[in-house]
Design an enzyme around this catalytic site. Structure first.
Site, PDB file in Angstrom:
ATOM      1  N   TYR A 290      32.503  37.521  28.619  1.00 42.27           N
ATOM      2  CA  TYR A 290      31.465  38.450  29.228  1.00 42.27           C
ATOM      3  C   TYR A 290      30.900  37.820  30.283  1.00 42.27           C
ATOM      4  O   TYR A 290      30.567  38.384  31.477  1.00 42.27           O
ATOM      5  CB  TYR A 290      30.542  39.543  28.392  1.00 42.27           C
ATOM      6  CG  TYR A 290      30.271  40.611  29.083  1.00 42.27           C
ATOM      7  CD1 TYR A 290      31.055  41.652  29.319  1.00 42.27           C
ATOM      8  CD2 TYR A 290      28.747  40.820  28.885  1.00 42.27           C
ATOM      9  CE1 TYR A 290      30.514  42.623  29.753  1.00 42.27           C
ATOM     10  CE2 TYR A 290      28.300  42.076  29.528  1.00 42.27           C
ATOM     11  CZ  TYR A 290      29.420  43.133  29.807  1.00 42.27           C
ATOM     12  OH  TYR A 290      28.870  43.981  30.379  1.00 42.27           O
TER      13      TYR A 290
ATOM     14  N   LYS B 118      23.842  41.970  32.825  1.00 41.31           N
ATOM     15  CA  LYS B 118      23.103  43.127  31.946  1.00 41.31           C
ATOM     16  C   LYS B 118      21.715  42.639  31.367  1.00 41.31           C
ATOM     17  O   LYS B 118      20.909  43.500  30.980  1.00 41.31           O
ATOM     18  CB  LYS B 118      23.944  43.524  30.576  1.00 41.31           C
ATOM     19  CG  LYS B 118      25.457  44.039  31.142  1.00 41.31           C
ATOM     20  CD  LYS B 118      25.185  45.332  31.771  1.00 41.31           C
ATOM     21  CE  LYS B 118      26.594  46.136  31.785  1.00 41.31           C
ATOM     22  NZ  LYS B 118      26.432  47.240  32.939  1.00 41.31           N
TER      23      LYS B 118
HETATM   24  C1  IMJ Z   1      34.176  42.932  29.801  1.00 38.09           C
HETATM   25  C2  IMJ Z   1      34.669  41.502  30.159  1.00 38.09           C
HETATM   26  C3  IMJ Z   1      34.730  40.659  29.118  1.00 38.09           C
HETATM   27  C4  IMJ Z   1      34.637  41.416  27.800  1.00 38.09           C
HETATM   28  C5  IMJ Z   1      34.123  42.558  27.540  1.00 38.09           C
HETATM   29  C6  IMJ Z   1      34.105  43.380  28.695  1.00 38.09           C
HETATM   30  N1  IMJ Z   1      34.065  43.287  26.492  1.00 38.09           N
HETATM   31  C7  IMJ Z   1      33.865  44.480  26.780  1.00 38.09           C
HETATM   32  C8  IMJ Z   1      33.774  44.513  28.061  1.00 38.09           C
HETATM   33  C9  IMJ Z   1      34.032  42.694  25.091  1.00 38.09           C
HETATM   34  C10 IMJ Z   1      33.353  45.524  25.901  1.00 38.09           C
HETATM   35  C11 IMJ Z   1      33.585  45.855  29.058  1.00 38.09           C
HETATM   36  N2  IMJ Z   1      32.294  45.804  29.549  1.00 38.09           N
HETATM   37  C12 IMJ Z   1      31.150  46.121  28.509  1.00 38.09           C
HETATM   38  C13 IMJ Z   1      31.892  45.902  30.788  1.00 38.09           C
HETATM   39  O1  IMJ Z   1      30.694  46.027  31.171  1.00 38.09           O
HETATM   40  C14 IMJ Z   1      32.960  45.445  31.994  1.00 38.09           C
HETATM   41  C15 IMJ Z   1      32.595  45.269  33.134  1.00 38.09           C
HETATM   42  C16 IMJ Z   1      33.488  44.926  34.065  1.00 38.09           C
HETATM   43  C17 IMJ Z   1      34.981  44.868  33.963  1.00 38.09           C
HETATM   44  C18 IMJ Z   1      35.753  44.499  34.955  1.00 38.09           C
HETATM   45  C19 IMJ Z   1      37.163  44.470  34.913  1.00 38.09           C
HETATM   46  C20 IMJ Z   1      38.068  44.406  36.318  1.00 38.09           C
HETATM   47  C21 IMJ Z   1      37.065  43.533  37.431  1.00 38.09           C
HETATM   48  N3  IMJ Z   1      35.782  43.492  37.339  1.00 38.09           N
HETATM   49  C22 IMJ Z   1      35.152  44.005  36.272  1.00 38.09           C
HETATM   50  N4  IMJ Z   1      33.813  43.842  36.372  1.00 38.09           N
HETATM   51  C23 IMJ Z   1      32.983  44.352  35.418  1.00 38.09           C
HETATM   52  O2  IMJ Z   1      37.854  43.188  38.138  1.00 38.09           O
END
Ligand code: IMJ
Length: 255
Positions: free
Chosen positions: A155, A162
């Site tokens: 993450y 966040k």
């Molecule tokens: C995102 C990345 C790594 C682990 C993750 C996540 N887990 C979860 C998420 C365990 C649940 C999803 N999440 C909570 C997010 O806030 C995702 C944010 C996000 C996702 C992407 C994917 C594609 C990209 N950029 C992104 N930026 C933010 O190019």
């Protein structure tokens, strides 16, 4: 529960978006809604979804949250159509894919700033110009994730973002309380959206999570939609500056 109330939802990409489940819950509760989307290529699908699934047809706006002029234009049009605003849903985040794969220490300056601008500053950027429309008070809801409080593999920079988002919620709540505007975050458990797909090992992660929650299940879109409805309604009129976990209890566990 929201009859006569008006709101705007930022961050619907498709029918799996948490913002979409929130939109459905608010619309079913009688709210008049506007939805914004980031990219012209979402437009047709979104309008079709709205026609099929929402009891009250929404206004739709193209809005890139990095463009202050565009944000102001959206609120001008909302003022003309709605004459005011009762709530704002912020469901926007982005980090470069390479920053969600490697190690946090490798995050570049530009990757860090991009994640902070899109995922954190955007909240202030959409709330400030809305204040003149919220003279009767209101409710702001954003979406966070446990990775902002604890280290969750991959993450990385989104976790830092966040943490800053949840802190922004507290500072905004303190600033806007005197106007009876409440500001809160939801922190859902993992959910299979466009922004979770493509993340390495996500499906395995969902399985792991399900087995560890007190409720022994994953999160449903309706869980998040209905908690957002609670935060937009007067049922939550004593709650501000808070992060509410909608995670089947996962975060209380020690292992
Ligand atoms: C995102 C990345 C790594 C682990 C993750 C996540 N887990 C979860 C998420 C365990 C649940 C999803 N999440 C909570 C997010 O806030 C995702 C944010 C996000 C996702 C992407 C994917 C594609 C990209 N950029 C992104 N930026 C933010 O190019």
């Amino acid at each position: 529960m929201l009859q006569g109330k008006k709101g705007i939802v930022f961050g619907v990409a498709n029918h799996r978006s948490l913002a979409w489940f929130i939109t459905k819950a608010l619309s079913k509760a009688g709210a008049k809604l506007a939805i914004t989307y980031q990219d012209k290529r979402f437009e047709q699908k979104l309008k079709k979804l709205a026609d099929e699934e929402l009891p009250i047809p929404p206004l739709t706006f193209l809005c890139d949250i990095r463009d202050d002029n565009r944000i102001e234009e959206v609120y001008r049009q909302l003022q003309d159509s709605f004459g005011g605003l009762d709530f704002i849903i912020h469901s926007i985040a982005f980090a470069a894919k390479e920053d969600l794969e490697g190690r946090f220490i490798q995050t570049s300056r530009s990757g860090f700033l991009l994640a902070m601008e899109v995922s954190v500053y955007s909240l202030s950027a959409i709330v400030r110009p809305a204040l003149p429309l919220m003279e009767k008070g209101g409710s702001i809801v954003t979406l966070s994730y446990l990775g902002g409080q604890r280290v969750v593999p991959h993450y990385n920079v989104m976790g830092v973002a966040k943490a800053a988002l949840e802190s922004s919620v507290r500072y905004l709540a303190a600033d806007l309380g005197e106007k009876n505007i409440r500001v809160n975050a939801l922190s859902p458990g993992p959910f299979n959206t466009l922004s979770a797909r493509g993340i390495k090992g996500f499906t395995g992660f969902l399985g792991h999570f399900q087995g560890k929650t007190p409720l022994q299940r994953n999160i449903e879109g309706e869980d998040v939609g209905n908690t957002a409805l609670f935060l937009c309604s007067d049922l939550s009129k004593g709650i501000t500056g808070e992060t509410i976990y909608v995670d089947a209890g996962y975060h209380i566990m020690g292992s």
